[in-house]
Design a protein around this motif. Structure first.
Motif, PDB file in Angstrom:
ATOM      1  N   GLY A  12       0.772  -1.272  -0.298  1.00  4.65           N
ATOM      2  CA  GLY A  12       0.071  -0.216  -0.158  1.00  4.65           C
ATOM      3  C   GLY A  12       0.910   1.014  -0.041  1.00  4.65           C
ATOM      4  O   GLY A  12       1.938   1.568   0.122  1.00  4.65           O
ATOM      5  N   THR A  14       0.439   3.570   2.238  1.00  7.03           N
ATOM      6  CA  THR A  14       0.650   3.213   3.559  1.00  7.03           C
ATOM      7  C   THR A  14       1.348   2.328   4.908  1.00  7.03           C
ATOM      8  O   THR A  14       2.281   3.017   5.456  1.00  7.03           O
ATOM      9  N   ALA A  15       1.365   1.107   4.524  1.00  6.33           N
ATOM     10  CA  ALA A  15       1.459   0.127   5.070  1.00  6.33           C
ATOM     11  C   ALA A  15       1.566  -1.498   4.462  1.00  6.33           C
ATOM     12  O   ALA A  15       1.048  -1.143   3.004  1.00  6.33           O
ATOM     13  N   LYS A  17       1.646  -5.339   3.891  1.00  5.58           N
ATOM     14  CA  LYS A  17       1.554  -6.396   4.659  1.00  5.58           C
ATOM     15  C   LYS A  17       1.010  -7.703   3.724  1.00  5.58           C
ATOM     16  O   LYS A  17       0.696  -7.662   2.403  1.00  5.58           O
ATOM     17  N   ILE A 103     -10.803   1.859   3.090  1.00  2.22           N
ATOM     18  CA  ILE A 103     -10.665   2.730   3.107  1.00  2.22           C
ATOM     19  C   ILE A 103      -8.739   2.876   3.877  1.00  2.22           C
ATOM     20  O   ILE A 103      -8.620   2.389   4.354  1.00  2.22           O
ATOM     21  N   GLN A 106      -4.114   5.716   1.238  1.00  2.00           N
ATOM     22  CA  GLN A 106      -4.398   7.362   0.201  1.00  2.00           C
ATOM     23  C   GLN A 106      -5.634   7.382  -0.839  1.00  2.00           C
ATOM     24  O   GLN A 106      -5.647   8.017  -1.894  1.00  2.00           O
ATOM     25  N   GLY A 133      -6.686   7.828   5.688  1.00  2.58           N
ATOM     26  CA  GLY A 133      -6.072   7.849   6.231  1.00  2.58           C
ATOM     27  C   GLY A 133      -4.494   8.551   6.771  1.00  2.58           C
ATOM     28  O   GLY A 133      -4.608   8.761   7.824  1.00  2.58           O
ATOM     29  N   ARG A 134      -4.677   8.920   5.310  1.00  3.27           N
ATOM     30  CA  ARG A 134      -3.667  10.300   5.740  1.00  3.27           C
ATOM     31  C   ARG A 134      -4.159  11.597   6.592  1.00  3.27           C
ATOM     32  O   ARG A 134      -3.033  12.114   7.376  1.00  3.27           O
ATOM     33  N   LEU A 136      -6.187  11.033   8.516  1.00 10.03           N
ATOM     34  CA  LEU A 136      -6.236  11.434  10.126  1.00 10.03           C
ATOM     35  C   LEU A 136      -4.583  10.701  10.656  1.00 10.03           C
ATOM     36  O   LEU A 136      -4.112  11.740  11.620  1.00 10.03           O
ATOM     37  N   ASP A 137      -3.903  10.731   9.594  1.00  7.21           N
ATOM     38  CA  ASP A 137      -1.954  10.439   9.784  1.00  7.21           C
ATOM     39  C   ASP A 137      -2.277  11.807  10.724  1.00  7.21           C
ATOM     40  O   ASP A 137      -1.230  12.434  11.762  1.00  7.21           O
ATOM     41  N   GLY A 217      -9.286  -2.635   5.364  1.00  7.72           N
ATOM     42  CA  GLY A 217      -8.523  -1.198   5.109  1.00  7.72           C
ATOM     43  C   GLY A 217      -7.958  -1.196   6.596  1.00  7.72           C
ATOM     44  O   GLY A 217      -8.627  -0.981   7.728  1.00  7.72           O
ATOM     45  N   GLY A 218      -7.519  -0.211   6.695  1.00  6.69           N
ATOM     46  CA  GLY A 218      -6.358   0.092   7.499  1.00  6.69           C
ATOM     47  C   GLY A 218      -6.823   1.130   8.823  1.00  6.69           C
ATOM     48  O   GLY A 218      -7.837   0.838  10.200  1.00  6.69           O
ATOM     49  N   VAL A 219      -8.028   2.154   7.973  1.00 12.16           N
ATOM     50  CA  VAL A 219      -8.655   2.398   8.369  1.00 12.16           C
ATOM     51  C   VAL A 219     -10.193   2.127   9.239  1.00 12.16           C
ATOM     52  O   VAL A 219     -10.910   3.003  10.377  1.00 12.16           O
ATOM     53  N   ASN A 222     -10.228   1.771  13.322  1.00 14.11           N
ATOM     54  CA  ASN A 222     -10.880   3.475  13.780  1.00 14.11           C
ATOM     55  C   ASN A 222     -12.185   3.439  14.509  1.00 14.11           C
ATOM     56  O   ASN A 222     -13.090   3.794  13.041  1.00 14.11           O
ATOM     57  N   GLN A 244      -7.285  -5.111   8.033  1.00 17.09           N
ATOM     58  CA  GLN A 244      -6.228  -4.149   7.313  1.00 17.09           C
ATOM     59  C   GLN A 244      -5.734  -5.334   6.728  1.00 17.09           C
ATOM     60  O   GLN A 244      -4.738  -4.834   5.507  1.00 17.09           O
TER      61      GLN A 244
END
Ligand code: ADP
Length: 264
Positions: A12, A14-15, A17, A103, A106, A133-134, A136-137, A217-219, A222, A244
């Motif tokens: 991704g 951002t991450a 996996k 989500i 990006q 996610g960006r 939120l980051d 996804g990572g978000v 949350n 995620q």
């Protein structure tokens, strides 16, 4: 029977996996490294899963990569778009899923799945960090609360504030100014989650919402965003603790299908 080992790698923005599957059914190891394309993340994600599964790369029967950085990845047998992989991963975990809201760092993807899990159509955000996610980051740094603690903080709020700017840069200044005016942190965090949810929901509604709705996804980790999305869409939203990993799981499932078709 000889066991078949397949790996899916989701690179991704951002991450990174990775998921290793045994015989296309059983997840035997998985990893999430919080840096993505163009970093050491993909290699670290692979080293971790292989080590945990006690396998070497030569023991893998088929590898599929997906995600934003998949084109620069040299260890794969095939590359598949993250749209297909996310849909497949979610459906494997919950075959009632018909709308997938993914989500990531990006982008935002809204997928529609058929009863058999096939991807029917999708819609994506434009090139803007709002609702991703960006966003939120960036806010997590301003508020000085780690991104994995934002959700719990948001759930403490009884009076979420309103963030009127959609643009990440303007919203950041707005948050700084609200902080300096003494607005409670939980209300600010809940407002940030609400702003993400409003952006994502308006995109999702353009594609029509069909139940069951699953966030991926990572978000989706949350809880503040998930709750705000439920309020915006007026429907229950399902997630899983491995949300995620859905892209990497889908890629590993495709790897098993391709192995069976091409090599058996
Ligand atoms: P990508 O595939 O685009 O790299 P991911 O689906 O991996 O994106 O999601 C990355 C985003 O997920 C980060 O930008 C961050 O906001 C969010 N995230 C990651 N881990 C957590 C967590 N434990 N709790 C809440 N949010 C998280």
């Amino acid at each position: 029977m000889i066991d078949i080992y397949t790996m899916g790698v989701d690179i991704g923005s951002t991450a990174s996996k990775a998921v290793v599957l045994k015989n296309g059914k059983e997840v035997i190891s998985s990893s999430i490294i919080s840096v993505g394309a163009g970093t050491s993340g993909p290699k670290r994600a692979i080293d971790y899963v292989l080590d945990e599964a006690n396998l070497s790369i030569k023991d893998l029967d088929y590898i599929v990569s997906t995600g934003y950085g998949r084109k620069g990845f040299q260890f794969n047998d095939k590359q598949i778009s993250e749209l297909s992989c996310h849909g497949k991963g979610v459906y494997f975990d919950n075959n009632k899923a018909r709308t997938v809201i993914d989500i990531g760092g990006q982008d935002i993807k809204i997928l529609k799945l058929a009863d058999n899990g096939r991807l029917l159509n999708f819609i994506m955000n434009d090139k803007c960090a709002a609702g991703t996610g960006r966003f939120l980051d960036v806010m997590s740094k301003v508020i000085e609360i780690p991104v994995d603690k934002l959700g719990e903080k948001a759930l403490e709020s009884k009076n979420p504030c309103t963030i009127s700017s959609t643009c990440t840069v303007f919203a950041e200044s707005e948050v700084i100014s609200q902080l300096s005016r003494g607005v409670k942190t939980e209300d600010l965090v809940a407002g940030i989650c609400k702003s993400v949810a409003a952006r994502v929901s308006s995109l999702a509604m353009r594609n029509g919402i069909e139940e069951v709705v699953v966030m991926s996804g990572g978000v989706a980790k949350n809880k503040g965003v998930v709750k705000a999305m439920e309020l915006e869409l007026g429907t229950k939203i399902y997630t899983s603790k491995d949300c995620q990993l859905n892209g990497a799981l889908g890629a590993s499932l495709y790897a098993y299908e391709f192995f069976k078709k091409e090599r058996r």
